[in-house]
Design a protein around this motif. Structure first.
Motif, mmCIF file in Angstrom:
data_model
loop_
_atom_site.group_PDB
_atom_site.id
_atom_site.type_symbol
_atom_site.label_atom_id
_atom_site.label_comp_id
_atom_site.label_asym_id
_atom_site.label_seq_id
_atom_site.Cartn_x
_atom_site.Cartn_y
_atom_site.Cartn_z
ATOM 1 N N VAL A 79 0.846 -1.193 0.000
ATOM 2 C CA VAL A 79 0.000 0.000 0.000
ATOM 3 C C VAL A 79 0.884 1.246 0.000
ATOM 4 C CG1 VAL A 79 -1.735 1.316 1.271
ATOM 5 C CG2 VAL A 79 -1.873 -1.181 1.190
ATOM 6 N N ARG A 97 -10.494 10.382 -7.256
ATOM 7 C CA ARG A 97 -10.377 8.943 -7.016
ATOM 8 C C ARG A 97 -10.587 8.155 -8.304
ATOM 9 N NH1 ARG A 97 -12.127 7.675 -0.874
ATOM 10 N NH2 ARG A 97 -11.733 9.734 0.005
ATOM 11 N N LEU A 100 -7.260 8.426 -10.268
ATOM 12 C CA LEU A 100 -6.251 7.603 -9.617
ATOM 13 C C LEU A 100 -6.555 6.114 -9.779
ATOM 14 C CD1 LEU A 100 -5.646 9.562 -6.282
ATOM 15 C CD2 LEU A 100 -4.154 9.470 -8.288
ATOM 16 N N GLY A 101 -7.835 5.772 -9.874
ATOM 17 C CA GLY A 101 -8.232 4.382 -10.027
ATOM 18 C C GLY A 101 -7.746 3.740 -11.319
ATOM 19 N N LYS A 105 -5.937 0.363 -7.099
ATOM 20 C CA LYS A 105 -7.102 0.414 -6.216
ATOM 21 C C LYS A 105 -6.943 1.522 -5.180
ATOM 22 C CE LYS A 105 -9.690 -2.315 -2.825
ATOM 23 N NZ LYS A 105 -9.750 -3.609 -2.094
ATOM 24 N N VAL A 106 -7.916 2.431 -5.127
ATOM 25 C CA VAL A 106 -7.928 3.474 -4.106
ATOM 26 C C VAL A 106 -8.626 2.917 -2.866
ATOM 27 C CG1 VAL A 106 -8.685 5.796 -3.496
ATOM 28 C CG2 VAL A 106 -7.978 5.289 -5.855
ATOM 29 N N TYR A 127 -3.991 9.721 -0.516
ATOM 30 C CA TYR A 127 -4.753 8.507 -0.773
ATOM 31 C C TYR A 127 -3.882 7.293 -0.480
ATOM 32 C CZ TYR A 127 -7.427 11.977 -3.299
ATOM 33 O OH TYR A 127 -8.124 13.119 -3.619
ATOM 34 N N LYS A 128 -4.468 6.287 0.141
ATOM 35 C CA LYS A 128 -3.799 5.001 0.289
ATOM 36 C C LYS A 128 -4.228 4.140 -0.891
ATOM 37 C CE LYS A 128 -3.456 5.144 5.350
ATOM 38 N NZ LYS A 128 -3.817 4.466 6.629
ATOM 39 N N MET A 129 -3.231 3.622 -1.622
ATOM 40 C CA MET A 129 -3.527 2.892 -2.854
ATOM 41 C C MET A 129 -2.705 1.616 -2.964
ATOM 42 S SD MET A 129 -3.757 5.834 -5.818
ATOM 43 C CE MET A 129 -4.180 4.549 -7.016
ATOM 44 N N GLU A 130 -3.287 0.629 -3.630
ATOM 45 C CA GLU A 130 -2.557 -0.547 -4.086
ATOM 46 C C GLU A 130 -2.322 -0.335 -5.576
ATOM 47 O OE1 GLU A 130 -4.913 -3.912 -3.104
ATOM 48 O OE2 GLU A 130 -4.498 -3.798 -0.955
ATOM 49 N N LEU A 131 -1.110 0.054 -5.946
ATOM 50 C CA LEU A 131 -0.819 0.420 -7.325
ATOM 51 C C LEU A 131 -0.606 -0.812 -8.193
ATOM 52 C CD1 LEU A 131 1.687 3.385 -6.829
ATOM 53 C CD2 LEU A 131 -0.756 3.518 -7.311
ATOM 54 N N GLY A 225 -13.232 3.792 -3.387
ATOM 55 C CA GLY A 225 -12.797 4.381 -4.640
ATOM 56 C C GLY A 225 -13.904 5.218 -5.230
#
Length: 238
Positions: A79, A97, A100-101, A105-106, A127-131, A225
């Motif tokens: 993350v 969002r 960024l999506g 995943k946002v 934002y906390k994201m799984e890129l 998201g």
């Protein structure tokens, strides 16, 4: 305080008895010569695998982590905390969002404020994201080029979005009407394309994404998201 070595490019695999790590990696289309810098056997059937870069690791991690043949663990937190600077205050966070999506995943987001004036927002959102892929250093949000920053991010040109040079050295011509390269607005014969959803026929001001799921400003982390109404004419939902 002791500093720990960052292992953002490495994962650990727990293989079943007799399994060949190289055959397993090749079965996932991972070519050791092209994608890896190290493979280290450890006691107990464990193997450390180090990728050429975070981007390469990120590309293969979803497949590796969902594999039923091995147990995979990432040494680095998957993350990322993504900061977006200079966002117009009035822009619905749902639109941010949504953009960024496109890069992963946002998980959640929040608004930052001035330290001396905690009730005043400062134009920075986090934002906390799984890129799943790296985000360019600049994104057009609400008609403004906003800077994007996170740990391990490759720096890209603020004009064309490519690596290896800065905007002042960039000779690429971009049309801000159709969002294509090679010409300017006055010579453009194409339809206008939205900088939020990427579809032709409207600007970001009229984009359904900007009016869906109105999110309030908050310094607390707000989960989720972007959302777009299923009956909107944008034809998108995430």
């Amino acid at each position: 305080m002791a500093r720990h070595t960052r292992r953002d490019c490495s994962i650990q695999l727990q293989l079943s008895s007799g399994a060949n790590v190289f055959e397993y990696l090749k079965s996932l289309s991972i070519n050791p010569a092209d994608h890896l810098t190290a493979v280290q056997a450890l006691p107990g059937g464990k193997v450390d695998v180090t990728f050429l870069s975070e981007d390469v690791k990120r590309r293969f991690w979803p497949t590796i982590s969902s594999s039923t043949n091995v147990t995979a663990t990432s040494y680095a937190d998957t993350v990322k905390v993504v900061s977006v600077l200079h966002v117009p205050h009035e822009l619905n966070d749902n639109a941010v969002r949504f953009v960024l999506g496109k890069f992963g995943k946002v998980i959640c987001g929040r608004f930052l404020t001035h330290r001396d004036y905690p009730s005043l927002y400062n134009g920075v959102r986090q934002y906390k994201m799984e890129l799943t892929t790296d985000i360019p250093s600049s994104l057009n949000l609400g008609g403004r080029d906003c800077w994007v920053r996170y740990a391990g991010q490759p720096r890209t040109c603020l004009k064309c979005g490519k690596c290896g040079h800065e905007a002042k050295e960039c000779d690429v011509t971009k049309c801000y009407k159709c969002l294509q390269f090679g010409h300017v607005v006055r010579n453009c014969t194409a339809d206008q394309k939205c900088t939020t959803c990427g579809k032709p026929g409207h600007s970001f001001r009229n984009c359904p994404v900007s009016f869906s799921n109105k999110l309030k400003c908050s310094t607390a982390w707000i989960r989720g998201g972007a959302e777009v109404a299923e009956n909107s004419n944008s034809g998108v939902r995430c």
